[in-house]
Scaffold this motif. Structure first.
Motif, short mmCIF file in Angstrom:
data_model
loop_
_atom_site.label_atom_id
_atom_site.label_comp_id
_atom_site.label_asym_id
_atom_site.label_seq_id
_atom_site.Cartn_x
_atom_site.Cartn_y
_atom_site.Cartn_z
N ILE A 200 0.87 -1.17 0.00
CA ILE A 200 0.00 0.00 0.00
C ILE A 200 0.91 1.22 0.00
CG2 ILE A 200 -1.80 1.28 1.22
CD1 ILE A 200 -2.61 -1.38 2.55
N SER A 201 0.64 2.18 -0.88
CA SER A 201 1.44 3.38 -0.98
C SER A 201 0.57 4.61 -0.80
CB SER A 201 2.16 3.45 -2.33
OG SER A 201 3.02 2.35 -2.52
N THR A 202 1.19 5.73 -0.43
CA THR A 202 0.46 6.99 -0.31
C THR A 202 1.07 8.02 -1.25
OG1 THR A 202 1.84 8.00 1.42
CG2 THR A 202 0.08 6.51 2.15
N THR A 203 0.23 8.92 -1.72
CA THR A 203 0.66 10.06 -2.52
C THR A 203 -0.48 11.06 -2.53
OG1 THR A 203 1.51 10.81 -4.67
CG2 THR A 203 -0.17 9.09 -4.71
N SER A 204 -0.20 12.29 -2.94
CA SER A 204 -1.27 13.29 -3.11
C SER A 204 -1.56 13.54 -4.58
CB SER A 204 -0.87 14.61 -2.44
OG SER A 204 0.30 15.15 -3.05
N SER A 205 -0.85 12.82 -5.47
CA SER A 205 -0.96 13.08 -6.90
C SER A 205 -1.66 11.92 -7.61
CB SER A 205 0.45 13.27 -7.49
OG SER A 205 0.44 13.17 -8.89
N LYS A 206 -2.67 12.24 -8.40
CA LYS A 206 -3.35 11.20 -9.16
C LYS A 206 -2.43 10.60 -10.23
CE LYS A 206 -8.04 12.99 -8.51
NZ LYS A 206 -9.27 13.51 -9.18
N GLY B 112 3.77 -1.60 -9.21
CA GLY B 112 3.41 -2.80 -8.45
C GLY B 112 2.56 -2.57 -7.22
N ALA B 113 2.29 -1.31 -6.85
CA ALA B 113 1.48 -1.05 -5.65
C ALA B 113 0.09 -1.66 -5.82
CB ALA B 113 1.38 0.44 -5.40
N ASP B 114 -0.36 -2.36 -4.79
CA ASP B 114 -1.69 -2.98 -4.84
C ASP B 114 -2.80 -1.97 -4.55
OD1 ASP B 114 -1.07 -6.07 -5.00
OD2 ASP B 114 0.36 -5.21 -3.58
N HIS B 115 -2.51 -1.02 -3.67
CA HIS B 115 -3.47 0.04 -3.34
C HIS B 115 -2.69 1.34 -3.15
CE1 HIS B 115 -6.69 -2.89 -2.59
NE2 HIS B 115 -5.79 -3.58 -1.92
N VAL B 116 -3.31 2.46 -3.53
CA VAL B 116 -2.71 3.77 -3.33
C VAL B 116 -3.74 4.66 -2.63
CG1 VAL B 116 -1.71 5.81 -4.40
CG2 VAL B 116 -1.27 3.56 -5.38
N ILE B 117 -3.32 5.29 -1.53
CA ILE B 117 -4.17 6.18 -0.76
C ILE B 117 -3.72 7.62 -0.98
CG2 ILE B 117 -4.94 6.83 1.57
CD1 ILE B 117 -4.27 3.94 2.43
N THR C 224 -7.60 11.73 2.13
CA THR C 224 -7.80 10.84 3.28
C THR C 224 -6.73 11.14 4.33
OG1 THR C 224 -8.57 9.15 1.71
CG2 THR C 224 -8.18 8.43 3.98
N PRO C 225 -6.90 12.23 5.10
CA PRO C 225 -5.87 12.58 6.08
C PRO C 225 -5.70 11.53 7.18
CG PRO C 225 -7.79 13.99 6.33
CD PRO C 225 -7.97 13.23 5.06
N GLU C 226 -6.75 10.78 7.49
CA GLU C 226 -6.65 9.68 8.46
C GLU C 226 -6.32 8.39 7.71
OE1 GLU C 226 -6.86 10.09 11.77
OE2 GLU C 226 -7.09 12.26 11.41
N TRP C 227 -5.19 8.42 7.01
CA TRP C 227 -4.85 7.27 6.15
C TRP C 227 -4.44 6.05 6.95
CZ3 TRP C 227 0.23 6.42 7.15
CH2 TRP C 227 1.06 7.52 7.44
N GLY C 228 -4.10 6.22 8.21
CA GLY C 228 -3.81 5.06 9.04
C GLY C 228 -5.02 4.15 9.15
N GLN C 229 -6.21 4.75 9.32
CA GLN C 229 -7.44 3.97 9.38
C GLN C 229 -7.75 3.36 8.02
OE1 GLN C 229 -9.28 3.00 11.88
NE2 GLN C 229 -10.71 1.94 10.51
N ALA C 230 -7.45 4.08 6.95
CA ALA C 230 -7.69 3.53 5.61
C ALA C 230 -6.84 2.29 5.37
CB ALA C 230 -7.40 4.59 4.55
N GLU D 135 2.32 9.58 13.71
CA GLU D 135 1.07 9.20 14.38
C GLU D 135 0.24 8.29 13.49
OE1 GLU D 135 -2.32 9.52 17.20
OE2 GLU D 135 -0.19 9.96 17.43
N GLN D 136 0.09 8.67 12.21
CA GLN D 136 -0.71 7.85 11.30
C GLN D 136 -0.02 6.52 11.01
OE1 GLN D 136 -3.87 8.31 10.14
NE2 GLN D 136 -3.84 9.97 11.66
N SER D 137 1.31 6.53 10.95
CA SER D 137 2.02 5.27 10.74
C SER D 137 1.77 4.30 11.88
CB SER D 137 3.53 5.53 10.59
OG SER D 137 3.81 6.14 9.36
N VAL D 138 1.80 4.80 13.11
CA VAL D 138 1.51 3.93 14.27
C VAL D 138 0.08 3.40 14.19
CG1 VAL D 138 1.25 3.90 16.78
CG2 VAL D 138 3.24 5.01 15.74
N ARG D 139 -0.84 4.26 13.82
CA ARG D 139 -2.24 3.82 13.70
C ARG D 139 -2.43 2.81 12.57
NH1 ARG D 139 -5.90 6.63 16.69
NH2 ARG D 139 -5.14 8.53 17.71
N ALA D 140 -1.54 2.86 11.56
CA ALA D 140 -1.65 1.93 10.44
C ALA D 140 -1.00 0.59 10.72
CB ALA D 140 -0.99 2.55 9.19
N ALA D 141 -0.17 0.51 11.76
CA ALA D 141 0.64 -0.69 12.00
C ALA D 141 -0.18 -1.85 12.55
CB ALA D 141 1.77 -0.36 12.99
#
Length: 339
Positions: free
Chosen positions: A187-193, A203-208, A213-219, A242-248
């Motif tokens: 899963i990867s994050t970016t702000s660019s479409k 190869g990324a399976d999902h991109v947030i 989605t500022p609460e991307w840890g929950q996503a 903070e979001q990384s910990v929430r995503a772990a």
């Protein structure tokens, strides 16, 4: 020979072209005809006098470069004329743990690779994977090894586990490639479409989209059916920790690479609520040693992995290369070709 030297930090005008005599190898030295170098964030930090290690006066900049051995000293055994090599990011750190007496880096405390000819001790270099171009090879010492140790340097990952990468910096792109090589879900994050599409092509399976989605840890937790990511390559701290910990995941690994960012926040904050809900381990790394680099090269060769390159500049365009790197958000490495 032509080279550049950092005469005065703080601005690009301090990187000055020079004409200098060709260096002569001492008994354990190799003389390398450099063909390409790649820029890293540390090169910008050194330029702006914000790097933890103080740079030597009048140093040749840039740590990462690839080239051909054109002469060897009388006692050299590791290389011969014609070998394709890259210099090490920590040239004195060959194996084991990093120690204070090994804290030398090219382009900082030692002369770097922004030169037509570089003189290296034979212990300071590794062979280049045969399928890579000079530009691709030049991407490996810092970003490649850092990403490799992020993925394989902790608790072993198993195929099917989830890796989270943040943004589209070169370490994140390498980490995505290495994780997919191991059979992991990414899963990867970016702000660019546009970059989201390129991440999926890589190869990324999902991109947030972290803006949408500022609460991307929950996503991340939702995409993993509540489990969370098994490994997070945290390249954007402290703002994102903070979001990384929430995503772990419960026993996830967070590899913390950056502890400063161009914001007013200079310290790491993790809420008790977030950290109290996980047993995740936070691991710090600083690139890796020569043995790590050689292991990574074996994997790159076996899987014919190709690094991502954003743009290539000529040697005379060095200032343009720095300007582009500093002023844009490249997708992949920025290269200076030395013809």
């Amino acid at each position: 020979m032509r080279c550049y030297r950092l005469e005065k930090g703080g601005h690009l005008d301090g990187i000055v072209p020079r004409e200098e005599p060709m260096p002569t190898p001492k008994p354990t030295d190799i003389l390398v005809r450099v063909h390409a170098v790649s820029l890293n964030r540390r090169d910008a930090l050194i330029l702006h006098e914000r790097y933890p290690l103080p740079s030597a006066p009048d140093v040749i900049p840039i740590s990462d470069g690839a080239g051909e051995v054109v002469a060897v000293g009388a006692e050299v055994t590791r290389f011969q004329v014609g070998d394709r090599i890259v210099g090490g990011y920590w040239p004195r750190w060959h194996d084991g743990r990093l120690r204070p007496e090994l804290l030398d880096q090219p382009g900082c405390t030692l002369d770097g690779m922004l030169t037509e000819y570089a003189l290296l001790d034979q212990q300071w270099a590794v062979h280049v994977p045969g399928h890579l171009s000079w530009a691709e090879a030049a991407t490996l010492p810092c970003a490649g090894v850092t990403a490799w140790n992020s993925i394989v340097g902790g608790e072993p990952l198993r195929p099917g586990q989830t890796v989270l990468t943040l943004g589209t910096g070169s370490v994140s792109l390498f980490a995505l490639q290495f994780a997919k090589m191991l059979g992991c879900r990414v899963i990867s994050t970016t702000s660019s479409k546009i970059k989201a599409g390129r991440l999926k092509a890589l190869g990324a399976d999902h991109v947030i989209n972290y803006i949408d989605t500022p609460e991307w840890g929950q996503a991340v937790r939702e995409l993993t059916e509540g489990r969370g990511a098994d490994l997070i390559v945290e390249t954007n701290g402290p703002a994102t920790i903070e979001q990384s910990v929430r995503a772990a995941a419960l026993y996830g690994q967070i590899v913390l690479l950056a502890v400063s960012a161009p914001t007013s926040r200079s310290h790491i904050e993790i809420s008790g609520e977030a950290y109290g809900s996980t047993l995740a381990t936070i691991r710090r790394i600083f690139a890796g040693n020569r043995a790590d680099h050689e292991a990574m090269n074996q994997a790159i060769s076996a899987h014919h992995l190709r690094p991502v390159i954003d743009r290539v500049f000529g040697f005379a365009e060095t200032h343009d290369a720095f300007t582009y790197y500093l002023g844009s958000k490249p997708f992949g490495k920025v290269i200076i070709r030395i013809d």
